[in-house]
Design a protein around this motif. Sequence first.
Motif, PDB file in Angstrom:
ATOM      1  N   ILE A 107    -118.418  31.020  25.641  1.00  0.00           N
ATOM      2  CA  ILE A 107    -117.544  30.400  24.654  1.00  0.00           C
ATOM      3  C   ILE A 107    -116.821  29.218  25.289  1.00  0.00           C
ATOM      4  O   ILE A 107    -116.909  28.981  26.502  1.00  0.00           O
ATOM      5  N   PHE A 108    -116.071  28.470  24.485  1.00  0.00           N
ATOM      6  CA  PHE A 108    -115.332  27.286  24.929  1.00  0.00           C
ATOM      7  C   PHE A 108    -113.912  27.692  25.335  1.00  0.00           C
ATOM      8  O   PHE A 108    -113.230  28.399  24.587  1.00  0.00           O
ATOM      9  N   ILE A 109    -113.494  27.243  26.536  1.00  0.00           N
ATOM     10  CA  ILE A 109    -112.112  27.474  26.952  1.00  0.00           C
ATOM     11  C   ILE A 109    -111.507  26.170  27.459  1.00  0.00           C
ATOM     12  O   ILE A 109    -112.208  25.293  27.976  1.00  0.00           O
ATOM     13  N   THR A 110    -110.195  26.043  27.272  1.00  0.00           N
ATOM     14  CA  THR A 110    -109.436  24.953  27.879  1.00  0.00           C
ATOM     15  C   THR A 110    -108.697  25.509  29.090  1.00  0.00           C
ATOM     16  O   THR A 110    -108.270  26.673  29.098  1.00  0.00           O
ATOM     17  N   ILE A 111    -108.543  24.670  30.112  1.00  0.00           N
ATOM     18  CA  ILE A 111    -107.951  25.112  31.370  1.00  0.00           C
ATOM     19  C   ILE A 111    -106.819  24.165  31.747  1.00  0.00           C
ATOM     20  O   ILE A 111    -107.010  22.941  31.807  1.00  0.00           O
ATOM     21  N   ASP A 112    -105.655  24.719  31.998  1.00  0.00           N
ATOM     22  CA  ASP A 112    -104.481  23.946  32.404  1.00  0.00           C
ATOM     23  C   ASP A 112    -104.541  23.742  33.911  1.00  0.00           C
ATOM     24  O   ASP A 112    -104.455  24.703  34.681  1.00  0.00           O
ATOM     25  N   MET A 113    -104.695  22.475  34.323  1.00  0.00           N
ATOM     26  CA  MET A 113    -104.813  22.116  35.741  1.00  0.00           C
ATOM     27  C   MET A 113    -103.532  21.478  36.257  1.00  0.00           C
ATOM     28  O   MET A 113    -103.550  20.803  37.284  1.00  0.00           O
ATOM     29  N   SER A 114    -102.413  21.679  35.567  1.00  0.00           N
ATOM     30  CA  SER A 114    -101.177  21.018  35.990  1.00  0.00           C
ATOM     31  C   SER A 114    -100.779  21.433  37.402  1.00  0.00           C
ATOM     32  O   SER A 114    -100.185  20.638  38.147  1.00  0.00           O
ATOM     33  N   ASP A 115    -101.107  22.665  37.788  1.00  0.00           N
ATOM     34  CA  ASP A 115    -100.990  23.088  39.183  1.00  0.00           C
ATOM     35  C   ASP A 115    -102.395  23.428  39.661  1.00  0.00           C
ATOM     36  O   ASP A 115    -102.905  24.516  39.369  1.00  0.00           O
ATOM     37  N   PRO A 116    -103.068  22.507  40.378  1.00  0.00           N
ATOM     38  CA  PRO A 116    -104.464  22.747  40.768  1.00  0.00           C
ATOM     39  C   PRO A 116    -104.653  24.008  41.603  1.00  0.00           C
ATOM     40  O   PRO A 116    -105.761  24.555  41.645  1.00  0.00           O
ATOM     41  N   ALA A 117    -103.590  24.461  42.259  1.00  0.00           N
ATOM     42  CA  ALA A 117    -103.693  25.692  43.042  1.00  0.00           C
ATOM     43  C   ALA A 117    -103.674  26.933  42.158  1.00  0.00           C
ATOM     44  O   ALA A 117    -104.046  28.021  42.611  1.00  0.00           O
ATOM     45  N   LYS A 118    -103.249  26.755  40.913  1.00  0.00           N
ATOM     46  CA  LYS A 118    -103.163  27.889  39.993  1.00  0.00           C
ATOM     47  C   LYS A 118    -103.679  27.506  38.608  1.00  0.00           C
ATOM     48  O   LYS A 118    -102.928  27.501  37.621  1.00  0.00           O
ATOM     49  N   PRO A 119    -104.960  27.153  38.497  1.00  0.00           N
ATOM     50  CA  PRO A 119    -105.492  26.843  37.165  1.00  0.00           C
ATOM     51  C   PRO A 119    -105.440  28.082  36.285  1.00  0.00           C
ATOM     52  O   PRO A 119    -105.576  29.212  36.764  1.00  0.00           O
ATOM     53  N   ARG A 120    -105.224  27.847  34.983  1.00  0.00           N
ATOM     54  CA  ARG A 120    -105.145  28.998  34.079  1.00  0.00           C
ATOM     55  C   ARG A 120    -105.746  28.637  32.729  1.00  0.00           C
ATOM     56  O   ARG A 120    -105.672  27.487  32.276  1.00  0.00           O
ATOM     57  N   GLU A 121    -106.352  29.632  32.105  1.00  0.00           N
ATOM     58  CA  GLU A 121    -106.879  29.425  30.760  1.00  0.00           C
ATOM     59  C   GLU A 121    -105.727  29.190  29.797  1.00  0.00           C
ATOM     60  O   GLU A 121    -104.717  29.902  29.825  1.00  0.00           O
ATOM     61  N   ALA A 122    -105.908  28.177  28.914  1.00  0.00           N
ATOM     62  CA  ALA A 122    -104.855  27.844  27.950  1.00  0.00           C
ATOM     63  C   ALA A 122    -105.256  28.144  26.524  1.00  0.00           C
ATOM     64  O   ALA A 122    -104.412  28.409  25.668  1.00  0.00           O
ATOM     65  N   GLY A 123    -106.540  28.063  26.203  1.00  0.00           N
ATOM     66  CA  GLY A 123    -106.998  28.301  24.837  1.00  0.00           C
ATOM     67  C   GLY A 123    -108.485  28.580  24.819  1.00  0.00           C
ATOM     68  O   GLY A 123    -109.187  28.335  25.809  1.00  0.00           O
ATOM     69  N   ARG A 124    -108.972  29.069  23.694  1.00  0.00           N
ATOM     70  CA  ARG A 124    -110.406  29.359  23.582  1.00  0.00           C
ATOM     71  C   ARG A 124    -110.858  29.216  22.135  1.00  0.00           C
ATOM     72  O   ARG A 124    -110.065  29.323  21.199  1.00  0.00           O
ATOM     73  N   TRP A 125    -112.166  28.953  21.985  1.00  0.00           N
ATOM     74  CA  TRP A 125    -112.781  28.879  20.648  1.00  0.00           C
ATOM     75  C   TRP A 125    -114.202  29.411  20.765  1.00  0.00           C
ATOM     76  O   TRP A 125    -114.884  29.209  21.772  1.00  0.00           O
ATOM     77  N   TRP A 126    -114.656  30.087  19.705  1.00  0.00           N
ATOM     78  CA  TRP A 126    -116.011  30.601  19.660  1.00  0.00           C
ATOM     79  C   TRP A 126    -116.513  30.572  18.234  1.00  0.00           C
ATOM     80  O   TRP A 126    -115.734  30.475  17.282  1.00  0.00           O
ATOM     81  N   ILE A 127    -117.800  30.648  18.083  1.00  0.00           N
ATOM     82  CA  ILE A 127    -118.402  30.746  16.760  1.00  0.00           C
ATOM     83  C   ILE A 127    -118.150  32.161  16.231  1.00  0.00           C
ATOM     84  O   ILE A 127    -118.423  33.138  16.936  1.00  0.00           O
ATOM     85  N   PRO A 128    -117.593  32.275  15.032  1.00  0.00           N
ATOM     86  CA  PRO A 128    -117.374  33.615  14.471  1.00  0.00           C
ATOM     87  C   PRO A 128    -118.643  34.457  14.518  1.00  0.00           C
ATOM     88  O   PRO A 128    -119.732  33.992  14.170  1.00  0.00           O
ATOM     89  N   GLY A 129    -118.488  35.674  15.007  1.00  0.00           N
ATOM     90  CA  GLY A 129    -119.622  36.563  15.233  1.00  0.00           C
ATOM     91  C   GLY A 129    -119.845  36.852  16.701  1.00  0.00           C
ATOM     92  O   GLY A 129    -120.551  37.805  17.052  1.00  0.00           O
TER      93      GLY A 129
END
Length: 419
Positions: A176-198
């Motif tokens: 699936i698609f995820i967005t990643i917050d790289m504001s602290d490159p030492a601690k990247p974190r998932e910020a959001g996600r999207w997928w096709i229903p199903g």
Amino acid sequence: MSELPKPDFARNMRIVGYSDQGGRPDGVQVMVHRGHAYIGHMFSKGFSIVDVRDPKNPKPVKHLAAPPGTWNIHLQAHDDLLLVIHAKDMFAAAEFADEKAYYKGQLGKVVGTAEAKPEAARDWSAGLAVYDISKPAEPRRIGFMPVEGGGIHRVWYTGGRWAYASALIDGFTDYIFITIDMSDPAKPREAGRWWIPGMNQAAGETPSWPQASRFGLHHAIIHGDTAYAAWRDAGMVVIDIADRSKPKLIAHRDGAPPFGGGTHNCLPLPDRDLLIVLDEAVLDHQEDGIKNVWVFDNKVKSSPAIIATFPQPGERDYRSKGGHFGPHNLHENRPGTFVSSELIFATYQNAGVRVFDNRNERAPVEVGAWVPPAPPRMMDHRPNRTRVIQSADVFVDAAGLIYATDYNAGLFILEFDGR
């Protein structure tokens, strides 16, 4: 310098340099940054760095091994950061010894991650590694974002706060698609996600598509607040990411049927309101049908429309040559590289590297080609593989030098002299 490989076929292209990548000639994604090529391996595990400041004499300088059971086939370099994917080494797994099993059906169910059983044994590393490459030949790992599941397949990162990835996460049927917050490159974190229903099996969703179809994200290319996502057999999905925590659908252009499926790249050409959409050939001898590179009119963002296809290589019978014949990857016009909405560079697997003139978007023409010779040896350990080239990725630097990888044959540095 040893003698350069002689092509099986060439038109308006010539070889400048070659590297066997330190005896690990298998390569998938390549990024060239500050005179160094970063190359993810398919079979040699890990990734390698080649000094290409003198493109006529590329020099391997370092190899970083992957953790056991893990591949690092895709990566991204920008500024002083290198992002490297960690995922289950699919092509080393017994369940994918027959290549067809990887490209058909719901990958998460085959791997076992769709059932979301955290107690299951995982003999691989899953997530995203971040390296400091302020010293280009000496990457220093500074961060890691773990993923509960199969891992990450491919990333898009061009600097700044946000990265974007395809992720095989527990409970989902495929990537699936995820967005990643790289504001602290030492601690990247998932910020959001999207997928096709199903796709969210853990939430009780049920796929509505054919059982043999792979509805999984390969990766997305980002322009502004829009993600152009290549969703394999689901075709192209266009996503509004103005709110990175809550992506939402703009358009879904289904890929198969009636088209071939296997969508791999969705490249926006914003200055001309066009999209170049590539469907990957994934089986030998075109068993999965003829795959195309499509030109879409993107003036109406909610309804992109096909207006043309690129011509197929035709100087020999590539279908019977062995291996995969058809498109695999595009040069993606990353900031700081060669950026053009008129010249499009693509790999065609056993048909090598191709260059297309897209000035007339309704009638693109091929203007360059370079087909490497057969690899001296096979790095691909899977059964029944033919000893032919399988050109994988193509990257064009700001000066116009072309870097092309291969599953078995090394790194080719090329020039195009057709315009």
